[in-house]
Write a protein that holds these residues in place. Sequence first.
Motif, PDB file in Angstrom:
ATOM      1  N   SER A 303      64.280  21.038  16.114  1.00 51.18           N
ATOM      2  CA  SER A 303      64.337  21.698  17.422  1.00 51.18           C
ATOM      3  C   SER A 303      62.942  21.959  17.986  1.00 51.18           C
ATOM      4  O   SER A 303      62.773  22.081  19.206  1.00 51.18           O
ATOM      5  CB  SER A 303      65.104  23.020  17.313  1.00 51.18           C
ATOM      6  OG  SER A 303      66.450  22.789  16.947  1.00 51.18           O
ATOM      7  N   LYS A 304      61.951  22.049  17.104  1.00 54.57           N
ATOM      8  CA  LYS A 304      60.581  22.310  17.548  1.00 54.57           C
ATOM      9  C   LYS A 304      59.790  21.039  17.813  1.00 54.57           C
ATOM     10  O   LYS A 304      58.676  21.086  18.330  1.00 54.57           O
ATOM     11  CB  LYS A 304      59.857  23.151  16.496  1.00 54.57           C
ATOM     12  CG  LYS A 304      60.431  24.554  16.318  1.00 54.57           C
ATOM     13  CD  LYS A 304      59.718  25.319  15.209  1.00 54.57           C
ATOM     14  CE  LYS A 304      60.304  26.700  15.014  1.00 54.57           C
ATOM     15  NZ  LYS A 304      59.650  27.428  13.898  1.00 54.57           N
ATOM     16  N   SER A 442      76.980  16.521  29.427  1.00 55.84           N
ATOM     17  CA  SER A 442      77.810  15.320  29.289  1.00 55.84           C
ATOM     18  C   SER A 442      77.623  14.622  27.950  1.00 55.84           C
ATOM     19  O   SER A 442      78.576  14.072  27.390  1.00 55.84           O
ATOM     20  CB  SER A 442      77.494  14.338  30.421  1.00 55.84           C
ATOM     21  OG  SER A 442      77.819  14.889  31.673  1.00 55.84           O
ATOM     22  N   PHE A 443      76.375  14.639  27.432  1.00 55.15           N
ATOM     23  CA  PHE A 443      76.086  13.815  26.255  1.00 55.15           C
ATOM     24  C   PHE A 443      75.485  14.608  25.092  1.00 55.15           C
ATOM     25  O   PHE A 443      74.969  14.007  24.150  1.00 55.15           O
ATOM     26  CB  PHE A 443      75.152  12.670  26.655  1.00 55.15           C
ATOM     27  CG  PHE A 443      75.723  11.809  27.755  1.00 55.15           C
ATOM     28  CD1 PHE A 443      76.781  10.958  27.498  1.00 55.15           C
ATOM     29  CD2 PHE A 443      75.223  11.890  29.044  1.00 55.15           C
ATOM     30  CE1 PHE A 443      77.322  10.172  28.508  1.00 55.15           C
ATOM     31  CE2 PHE A 443      75.755  11.110  30.064  1.00 55.15           C
ATOM     32  CZ  PHE A 443      76.817  10.249  29.796  1.00 55.15           C
ATOM     33  N   ASN A 444      75.553  15.939  25.181  1.00 56.23           N
ATOM     34  CA  ASN A 444      75.026  16.798  24.105  1.00 56.23           C
ATOM     35  C   ASN A 444      73.559  16.498  23.796  1.00 56.23           C
ATOM     36  O   ASN A 444      73.135  16.548  22.641  1.00 56.23           O
ATOM     37  CB  ASN A 444      75.860  16.636  22.825  1.00 56.23           C
ATOM     38  CG  ASN A 444      77.252  17.219  22.964  1.00 56.23           C
ATOM     39  OD1 ASN A 444      77.481  18.112  23.774  1.00 56.23           O
ATOM     40  ND2 ASN A 444      78.195  16.694  22.188  1.00 56.23           N
ATOM     41  N   LEU A 445      72.774  16.188  24.828  1.00 50.27           N
ATOM     42  CA  LEU A 445      71.367  15.863  24.629  1.00 50.27           C
ATOM     43  C   LEU A 445      70.552  17.150  24.531  1.00 50.27           C
ATOM     44  O   LEU A 445      70.541  17.962  25.463  1.00 50.27           O
ATOM     45  CB  LEU A 445      70.839  15.008  25.787  1.00 50.27           C
ATOM     46  CG  LEU A 445      71.560  13.677  26.027  1.00 50.27           C
ATOM     47  CD1 LEU A 445      70.905  12.930  27.179  1.00 50.27           C
ATOM     48  CD2 LEU A 445      71.566  12.827  24.772  1.00 50.27           C
ATOM     49  N   ASP A 446      69.864  17.323  23.426  1.00 48.33           N
ATOM     50  CA  ASP A 446      69.041  18.506  23.247  1.00 48.33           C
ATOM     51  C   ASP A 446      67.995  18.606  24.352  1.00 48.33           C
ATOM     52  O   ASP A 446      67.271  17.639  24.627  1.00 48.33           O
ATOM     53  CB  ASP A 446      68.344  18.442  21.880  1.00 48.33           C
ATOM     54  CG  ASP A 446      67.474  19.648  21.616  1.00 48.33           C
ATOM     55  OD1 ASP A 446      68.020  20.764  21.550  1.00 48.33           O
ATOM     56  OD2 ASP A 446      66.241  19.464  21.502  1.00 48.33           O
ATOM     57  N   LYS A 447      67.939  19.744  25.016  1.00 49.08           N
ATOM     58  CA  LYS A 447      67.007  20.012  26.119  1.00 49.08           C
ATOM     59  C   LYS A 447      67.229  19.086  27.310  1.00 49.08           C
ATOM     60  O   LYS A 447      66.409  19.037  28.236  1.00 49.08           O
ATOM     61  CB  LYS A 447      65.543  19.921  25.662  1.00 49.08           C
ATOM     62  CG  LYS A 447      65.162  20.863  24.532  1.00 49.08           C
ATOM     63  CD  LYS A 447      63.693  20.712  24.182  1.00 49.08           C
ATOM     64  CE  LYS A 447      63.282  21.626  23.034  1.00 49.08           C
ATOM     65  NZ  LYS A 447      63.862  21.189  21.738  1.00 49.08           N
TER      66      LYS A 447
END
Length: 560
Positions: A303-304, A442-447
């Motif tokens: 996540s970082k 829509s696509f669960n894209l992080d950030k």
Amino acid sequence: MDKPKTAVIVGAGAGGISSAARLAKAGFRVTVVEKNDFTGGRCSLIHRDGHRFDQGPSLLLLPDLFREAFTDLDTSLEAEGVELLKCEPNYNVWFGDGECIELSTDVAAMKKTIERWEGKDGFERYLQWMQEAHVHYEASVVHVLRKNFTSLLHLARPSFLPYLLALHPFESIWRRASTYFRTERMRRAFTFGSMYMGMSPFEAPGTYSLLQYTELAEGIWYPRGGFHKVLDALVQVGERLGVQYRLSTPVSHVNVDRFSGRANGVTLTTGEILNADIVLVNADLVYAYNELLPPSQKAKTLSKKQASCSSISFYWSMDKIIPGLHTHNVFLADEYQDSFDDIFKRQSIPKEPSFYVNVPSRVDPSAAPSGRDTIVVLVPCGHLLESQADRGLNPQHAQDWQAMVSKARNAVIETVRLRTGVDLGSHIVDEVINTPSSWKQSFNLDKGAILGLSHSFFNVLSFRPRTKHDQIKGLYFVGASTHPGTGVPIVLAGSKITTGQILDDLGMSKPWSPGGHEKRVVSNLDVVARPPLALGPLVVFSLMVLWAVLLPYVLKYTRA
């Protein structure tokens, strides 16, 4: 007979679709579960009143990697009804001073363009740049796209180590281009392609000049009927091999046996459990670690990690054919470097954005009703700042997406009007918009990062998240944020790596060839022969030696 192995694949993006077909060919019973009601992920289509839009990629690069994927499945693009249309020229690149240049696979046209702006010696430097980019391309295909990097030791492979410096990973694309091109115009024209990786040309490793090289050497292609035609063909190949697709089927979490530590299936949001011998995750990697797997330090670390950019994308239905615009158009900001800093350092939209305008109906009339155009506009922008640490305490870092969308729309319409004379705004009859938030939803894209994790040096090769989970057995990954990286052809290559790793781990043979260029041999005319001995220099050298030997006698004779 032994019971066939089973696999559950989470996500029907390019990596999931191609992996499903490969595993099915290897004898697996494969089930693909997808949260949306369509396949392809970002490589999907939007339909509006006869207009067809590519939601994500709108140009096909590295065609050999696409052909290889079908060849490995005992078929071909042509056999599956996929027709690739060549886009010529590749791009029209528009500058703020009113000039427009064409980038093309036509060497004669490129010679004329380069010499116009760089002088007579500019074309020689262009060919030198092409030679360097060719090395980047060929070395990357052989030593990166066909190899897994499961440990830091793989960076020291004897086959790879000699190419490490030749790939210029410690210099930026901008610096490498500046070595060969003298004018700011040409430097910009040969560096904007770093946006394919979601990176600034001032930060992207020089290796990625391979992307603009493949455009110039192999061309830009467009599948008739839209980019999704390619992935749909892979879906159909997989289904013929027995792959089961379950759409509108979101996953709650990956199941891990607490005794063996092995992934043994998934649980759907409905509570239904799908058991399997292996689980392959094609969902966004950061999302998967944080939402589908047990809590871990790795999830926090991912996540970082530095993410790629996002985009504000407009999908416009026009009421007429728009003159002046070609299939692929790039409008570059006057404040070129500052515009990238706004995206990647300030996570915002530039004051004056660079952007890409695609008119698919120019190359494929089926993309729009007769007498009309379909237009897709991609405006690169920063990704979402989701944590307090990301946002900081300074109010100037606040992201007002409603205002940024309005700003982007106005900037596109005004820039196109000033540079081409075309008034787009008065001819838009329908509009669909994607923003970082909608990309995420829509696509669960992080950030909302549309290209996954960044491709800086410490985010690639052995530093990129691996294709197999470090601790959970039987759990594998494929997609933009895993090795080898982002982009549909790269993900297809990654699918071959990951499925090969699965088969190796299970002691199963791979029912496809390693890949690579196969030289055609028809007769003796094609047999490789040594080049003829260069006698010219040898003769000159012999005469010089003979003259040196005879010179004292000649001088002695002439004195006598």
